[in-house]
Write a protein that holds these residues in place. Structure first.
Motif, PDB file in Angstrom:
ATOM      1  N   LEU A 120       0.818  -1.212   0.000  1.00 28.61           N
ATOM      2  CA  LEU A 120       0.000   0.000   0.000  1.00 28.61           C
ATOM      3  C   LEU A 120       0.854   1.265   0.000  1.00 28.61           C
ATOM      4  N   ASP A 121       2.136   1.128  -0.362  1.00 24.89           N
ATOM      5  CA  ASP A 121       3.027   2.288  -0.336  1.00 24.89           C
ATOM      6  C   ASP A 121       2.577   3.380  -1.299  1.00 24.89           C
ATOM      7  N   HIS A 122       1.855   2.993  -2.363  1.00 20.21           N
ATOM      8  CA  HIS A 122       1.373   3.984  -3.319  1.00 20.21           C
ATOM      9  C   HIS A 122       0.280   4.874  -2.725  1.00 20.21           C
ATOM     10  N   LEU A 123      -0.251   4.499  -1.562  1.00 21.50           N
ATOM     11  CA  LEU A 123      -1.310   5.270  -0.915  1.00 21.50           C
ATOM     12  C   LEU A 123      -0.795   6.060   0.292  1.00 21.50           C
ATOM     13  N   LEU A 124       0.491   5.953   0.582  1.00 25.76           N
ATOM     14  CA  LEU A 124       1.066   6.651   1.738  1.00 25.76           C
ATOM     15  C   LEU A 124       1.356   8.116   1.413  1.00 25.76           C
ATOM     16  N   PRO A 125       1.287   8.987   2.435  1.00 29.83           N
ATOM     17  CA  PRO A 125       0.846   8.719   3.809  1.00 29.83           C
ATOM     18  C   PRO A 125      -0.666   8.535   3.872  1.00 29.83           C
ATOM     19  N   LEU A 126      -1.129   7.938   4.944  1.00 39.88           N
ATOM     20  CA  LEU A 126      -2.541   7.598   5.065  1.00 39.88           C
ATOM     21  C   LEU A 126      -3.357   8.708   5.730  1.00 39.88           C
ATOM     22  N   ASN A 127      -2.905   9.960   5.587  1.00 39.68           N
ATOM     23  CA  ASN A 127      -3.633  11.076   6.193  1.00 39.68           C
ATOM     24  C   ASN A 127      -4.959  11.357   5.487  1.00 39.68           C
ATOM     25  N   ARG A 140      22.180  -4.459  12.513  1.00 40.67           N
ATOM     26  CA  ARG A 140      23.613  -4.383  12.189  1.00 40.67           C
ATOM     27  C   ARG A 140      24.429  -5.422  12.977  1.00 40.67           C
ATOM     28  N   ASP A 141      23.926  -5.834  14.138  1.00 43.99           N
ATOM     29  CA  ASP A 141      24.640  -6.833  14.931  1.00 43.99           C
ATOM     30  C   ASP A 141      24.635  -8.200  14.251  1.00 43.99           C
ATOM     31  N   HIS A 142      23.588  -8.483  13.478  1.00 48.24           N
ATOM     32  CA  HIS A 142      23.415  -9.826  12.926  1.00 48.24           C
ATOM     33  C   HIS A 142      23.666  -9.914  11.424  1.00 48.24           C
ATOM     34  N   LEU A 143      23.776  -8.784  10.748  1.00 53.54           N
ATOM     35  CA  LEU A 143      24.098  -8.812   9.319  1.00 53.54           C
ATOM     36  C   LEU A 143      25.410  -9.530   9.016  1.00 53.54           C
ATOM     37  N   PRO A 144      26.449  -9.398   9.847  1.00 52.34           N
ATOM     38  CA  PRO A 144      27.714 -10.092   9.536  1.00 52.34           C
ATOM     39  C   PRO A 144      27.592 -11.615   9.529  1.00 52.34           C
ATOM     40  N   ARG A 145      26.520 -12.161  10.084  1.00 44.98           N
ATOM     41  CA  ARG A 145      26.337 -13.612  10.147  1.00 44.98           C
ATOM     42  C   ARG A 145      25.689 -14.163   8.885  1.00 44.98           C
ATOM     43  N   ALA A 146      25.101 -13.299   8.066  1.00 46.74           N
ATOM     44  CA  ALA A 146      24.236 -13.745   6.971  1.00 46.74           C
ATOM     45  C   ALA A 146      25.021 -13.996   5.689  1.00 46.74           C
ATOM     46  N   ASP A 147      24.774 -15.166   5.087  1.00 48.68           N
ATOM     47  CA  ASP A 147      25.283 -15.432   3.738  1.00 48.68           C
ATOM     48  C   ASP A 147      24.364 -14.795   2.699  1.00 48.68           C
ATOM     49  N   PHE A 148      23.087 -14.691   3.058  1.00 50.04           N
ATOM     50  CA  PHE A 148      22.097 -14.068   2.179  1.00 50.04           C
ATOM     51  C   PHE A 148      21.178 -13.195   3.017  1.00 50.04           C
ATOM     52  N   VAL A 149      20.824 -12.043   2.485  1.00 46.38           N
ATOM     53  CA  VAL A 149      19.871 -11.134   3.123  1.00 46.38           C
ATOM     54  C   VAL A 149      18.676 -10.996   2.187  1.00 46.38           C
ATOM     55  N   VAL A 150      17.497 -11.333   2.687  1.00 42.58           N
ATOM     56  CA  VAL A 150      16.284 -11.195   1.890  1.00 42.58           C
ATOM     57  C   VAL A 150      15.437 -10.078   2.502  1.00 42.58           C
ATOM     58  N   VAL A 151      15.208  -9.034   1.724  1.00 38.61           N
ATOM     59  CA  VAL A 151      14.470  -7.869   2.202  1.00 38.61           C
ATOM     60  C   VAL A 151      12.998  -8.051   1.854  1.00 38.61           C
ATOM     61  N   ALA A 152      12.165  -8.177   2.884  1.00 33.64           N
ATOM     62  CA  ALA A 152      10.748  -8.481   2.673  1.00 33.64           C
ATOM     63  C   ALA A 152       9.849  -7.598   3.531  1.00 33.64           C
ATOM     64  N   THR A 153      10.339  -6.438   3.898  1.00 36.14           N
ATOM     65  CA  THR A 153       9.567  -5.556   4.768  1.00 36.14           C
ATOM     66  C   THR A 153       8.700  -4.605   3.947  1.00 36.14           C
ATOM     67  N   PRO A 154       7.537  -4.215   4.462  1.00 35.05           N
ATOM     68  CA  PRO A 154       6.732  -3.228   3.747  1.00 35.05           C
ATOM     69  C   PRO A 154       7.470  -1.895   3.641  1.00 35.05           C
ATOM     70  N   LYS A 155       7.153  -1.128   2.611  1.00 32.92           N
ATOM     71  CA  LYS A 155       7.722   0.204   2.477  1.00 32.92           C
ATOM     72  C   LYS A 155       6.853   1.189   3.251  1.00 32.92           C
ATOM     73  N   THR A 156       7.443   1.798   4.282  1.00 38.73           N
ATOM     74  CA  THR A 156       6.764   2.817   5.070  1.00 38.73           C
ATOM     75  C   THR A 156       7.743   3.969   5.277  1.00 38.73           C
ATOM     76  N   SER A 157       7.286   5.020   5.948  1.00 36.79           N
ATOM     77  CA  SER A 157       8.177   6.143   6.223  1.00 36.79           C
ATOM     78  C   SER A 157       9.327   5.727   7.124  1.00 36.79           C
ATOM     79  N   ARG A 158       9.167   4.622   7.869  1.00 38.25           N
ATOM     80  CA  ARG A 158      10.206   4.154   8.791  1.00 38.25           C
ATOM     81  C   ARG A 158      11.187   3.183   8.145  1.00 38.25           C
TER      82      ARG A 158
END
Length: 331
Positions: A89-96, A201-219
């Motif tokens: 729903l990022d195309h509808l942000l912000p939800l004001n 940042r504490d756990h990124l050095p452990r990863a062989d692969f990083v999969v970004v699956a978070t919603p797009k928000t202002s945060r």
């Protein structure tokens, strides 16, 4: 006790792909076993600005994706619930623009099987350095390279929601270890370990692969940015399933230029001619894929309508809705 029928307006944008179009016959196939609902509904289908203005006038329920939001409260004074046909729903942000007394729900999980297949494919491509092979081919090079099995390696899942849960399951089927990162470190049984985003940042050095699956928000804008990429182990791979902007595109280009990563698979919702798409398409060791690969041609619409009809039944019974959006969290 409800009196009268609830008017539902189904908005199909002009030129929408048949995969996403909600037709009367498709909807009725899902309502045919819900005869108790049919007598309580007045369903109207429409398209375009004029169709929206007329259809929304007395509607209590809106089903759509990309619709006019300016003056919505004025245009639709009886509106009480909006069901999106997508999870994003990022195309509808912000939800004001969202009236305080109107509920907004998403359709999470519609891509489950296709996402599983796509993530599995992406992780295997990265482990076998397919992005590098493709880049070498473009420049006429044919070089031997050797890799280890994917079993036992670690995937960090950034965002353990509906999509992130599928990602974790895909990685586990490949017998990989999984680390989940979410807004809060609430326990989750879909990953082996879970931490809050403040610990990323504490756990990124452990990863062989990083999969970004978070919603797009202002945060979450540039959540995987230059500082985070600097924490990743040399030779790690990235799969981006989020909307453009969650991964810092400029920083990504720099790190790819320095050959810090083994490769990137970047799912893009952008138009083919956009500056971002052109930059990504020309980057070395990066495979750019159209977002359509996550859409199941056969099952997307029926999955989405199943979610809508379940919510429709809940709404008419006064029960809590599934995939309810929190306007403050923006998902």
């Amino acid at each position: 006790m409800r009196s009268g029928k609830a008017k539902v307006y189904i908005d199909n944008p002009p030129g929408i792909s048949p995969i996403f179009e909600i037709t009367e016959s498709a909807l009725m196939r899902h309502l045919v076993e819900k005869t108790q609902l049919l007598g309580k509904l007045e369903i109207v289908f429409g398209s375009g600005a004029d169709g929206f203005k007329e259809g929304i006038r007395n509607a209590e329920i809106l089903v759509g994706w990309n619709f006019p939001t300016a003056s919505l409260a004025h245009m639709a004074p009886r509106l009480r619930w909006i069901q999106l046909i997508s999870s994003g729903l990022d195309h509808l942000l912000p939800l004001n623009w969202l009236p305080i007394d109107v509920l907004l729900t998403r359709a999470s999980g519609t891509h489950r099987q296709r996402t599983d297949e796509f993530v599995t494919l992406s992780l295997l491509m990265l482990n076998n350095q397919i992005p590098k092979i493709v880049t070498n081919k473009k420049s006429g090079r044919f070089e031997d390279h050797y890799v280890d099995n994917i079993k036992g390696k670690t995937t960090l899942v950034l965002g353990v929601g509906a999509v992130g849960s599928i990602v974790a399951a895909s990685a586990r089927k490949l017998r990989m270890k999984t680390i989940g990162i979410r807004a809060r470190d609430i326990p989750s049984d879909v990953v082996d370990e879970v931490y809050s985003v403040n610990q990323l940042r504490d756990h990124l050095p452990r990863a062989d692969f990083v999969v970004v699956a978070t919603p797009k928000t202002s945060r979450t804008i540039r959540l995987l940015g230059r500082a985070e990429m600097d924490c990743m182990k040399p030779g790690a791979g990235i799969v981006n399933l989020s909307r453009l902007g969650v991964v810092d595109e400029i920083a990504l280009m720099d790190y790819l230029g320095k050959e810090c990563f083994s490769g990137v698979v970047f799912d893009s919702t952008e138009a083919a001619a956009s500056p971002s798409t052109i930059r990504l398409a020309n980057a070395n060791n990066l495979i750019l894929t159209p977002h359509s690969l996550n859409n199941d041609r056969e099952h997307f619409r029926q999955n989405m309508l199943k979610i809508f009809v379940e919510n429709l039944e809940r709404y008419l019974l006064g029960k809590a809705l599934v995939d309810l959006v929190d306007p403050l969290r923006e998902y």
